[in-house]
Design a protein around this motif. Structure first.
Motif, PDB file in Angstrom:
ATOM      1  N   VAL A 114      50.143   8.863  40.322  1.00 48.69           N
ATOM      2  CA  VAL A 114      50.882   9.383  41.465  1.00 48.69           C
ATOM      3  C   VAL A 114      50.190   8.932  42.754  1.00 48.69           C
ATOM      4  N   ARG A 115      48.881   9.060  42.810  1.00 50.51           N
ATOM      5  CA  ARG A 115      48.110   8.653  43.995  1.00 50.51           C
ATOM      6  C   ARG A 115      48.339   7.176  44.320  1.00 50.51           C
ATOM      7  N   ARG A 164      55.371  21.280  50.366  1.00 49.37           N
ATOM      8  CA  ARG A 164      56.749  21.391  49.894  1.00 49.37           C
ATOM      9  C   ARG A 164      56.891  20.973  48.430  1.00 49.37           C
ATOM     10  N   PHE A 165      56.084  20.006  48.020  1.00 43.47           N
ATOM     11  CA  PHE A 165      56.151  19.475  46.656  1.00 43.47           C
ATOM     12  C   PHE A 165      54.763  19.535  46.010  1.00 43.47           C
ATOM     13  N   PRO A 166      54.279  20.738  45.692  1.00 40.60           N
ATOM     14  CA  PRO A 166      52.906  20.906  45.203  1.00 40.60           C
ATOM     15  C   PRO A 166      52.626  20.217  43.869  1.00 40.60           C
ATOM     16  N   ARG A 167      53.654  19.966  43.059  1.00 36.17           N
ATOM     17  CA  ARG A 167      53.424  19.288  41.774  1.00 36.17           C
ATOM     18  C   ARG A 167      52.821  17.899  41.986  1.00 36.17           C
ATOM     19  N   LEU A 168      53.167  17.255  43.064  1.00 38.41           N
ATOM     20  CA  LEU A 168      52.592  15.938  43.334  1.00 38.41           C
ATOM     21  C   LEU A 168      51.089  16.044  43.549  1.00 38.41           C
ATOM     22  N   ALA A 169      50.667  17.031  44.306  1.00 36.79           N
ATOM     23  CA  ALA A 169      49.238  17.216  44.563  1.00 36.79           C
ATOM     24  C   ALA A 169      48.497  17.541  43.268  1.00 36.79           C
ATOM     25  N   GLU A 170      49.143  18.306  42.407  1.00 39.71           N
ATOM     26  CA  GLU A 170      48.514  18.685  41.139  1.00 39.71           C
ATOM     27  C   GLU A 170      48.386  17.498  40.188  1.00 39.71           C
ATOM     28  N   ARG A 171      49.206  16.479  40.391  1.00 42.16           N
ATOM     29  CA  ARG A 171      49.278  15.371  39.438  1.00 42.16           C
ATOM     30  C   ARG A 171      48.834  14.033  40.027  1.00 42.16           C
ATOM     31  N   LEU A 172      48.042  14.052  41.064  1.00 43.30           N
ATOM     32  CA  LEU A 172      47.646  12.813  41.729  1.00 43.30           C
ATOM     33  C   LEU A 172      47.031  11.780  40.794  1.00 43.30           C
TER      34      LEU A 172
END
Length: 139
Positions: free
Chosen positions: A8-9, A27-35
Motif C-alpha cells: 500500500v505504501r 477518513r480511510f484508516p484501513r490504508l494506514a493499518e495496511r501500509l
C-alpha cells in the motif's frame, strides 16, 4: 490503478505525488493499518479506496475517476464525496463516470449523459431532476 505486488505504501508513492497520503488516513484508516501489506491481498473495496487516494494525491488539475464507488462501503463513499468536493473547491476539475446516483448527485455540478456515444443529457445539475438521471442511467 493498483499494483498488486507493491505494498500500500509503495502504491501511494508512485506517480507525480502532490501531497502525502496521511491526510486521508483519518477518513480511510484501513490504508494506514495496511501500509506494509501487498495491495493484491486487500479486498476489492479496499483496493478501490487505495486507487482513489492515489488519484487524490496526484499533482494534477483534473481528477478522472471511473466507477470509484463500486464495491465500496457506503460510509467510505461518503468520505470519497467529501474529498472530491474539497478538491473541486480547491480548483480542480472532477470528471466522474458513475452509476451510483446518490454519490453522483452529492458532488456533481454538471451532467453529461451518454448512450452509445451520443449525448442524451448535457445540463447543469441544477436543471436536472433525479427522475431524469434515473431514466438516463437505465438506458
Amino acid at each position: 490503478m493498483v499494483f498488486d505486488d507493491l505494498t500500500v505504501r509503495e502504491n501511494l508513492t508512485l506517480g507525480n505525488v502532490q501531497e502525502k497520503p496521511d491526510r486521508y488516513f483519518d477518513r480511510f484508516p484501513r490504508l494506514a493499518e495496511r501500509l506494509d501489506q501487498p495491495a493484491g491481498t486487500m479486498s476489492g473495496g479496499e483496493r478501490k479506496i487505495l486507487a482513489f487516494v492515489r488519484a487524490m494525491i496526484e499533482d494534477t488539475n483534473i481528477v478522472v475517476l471511473d466507477e470509484p464507488s463500486e464495491g465500496v462501503q457506503p460510509e467510505n463513499i461518503d468520505h470519497m464525496a467529501e474529498c472530491l468536493k474539497e478538491r473541486a473547491t480547491a480548483g480542480a476539475g472532477v470528471l466522474l463516470c458513475e452509476q451510483n446516483l446518490t454519490f453522483l448527485t452529492s458532488i456533481s455540478s454538471w451532467y453529461l449523459g451518454l448512450d452509445a456515444g451520443t449525448a442524451v443529457l448535457d445540463k447543469p445539475a441544477s436543471a436536472v431532476s433525479a427522475a431524469q438521471l434515473r431514466s438516463i442511467l437505465s438506458l
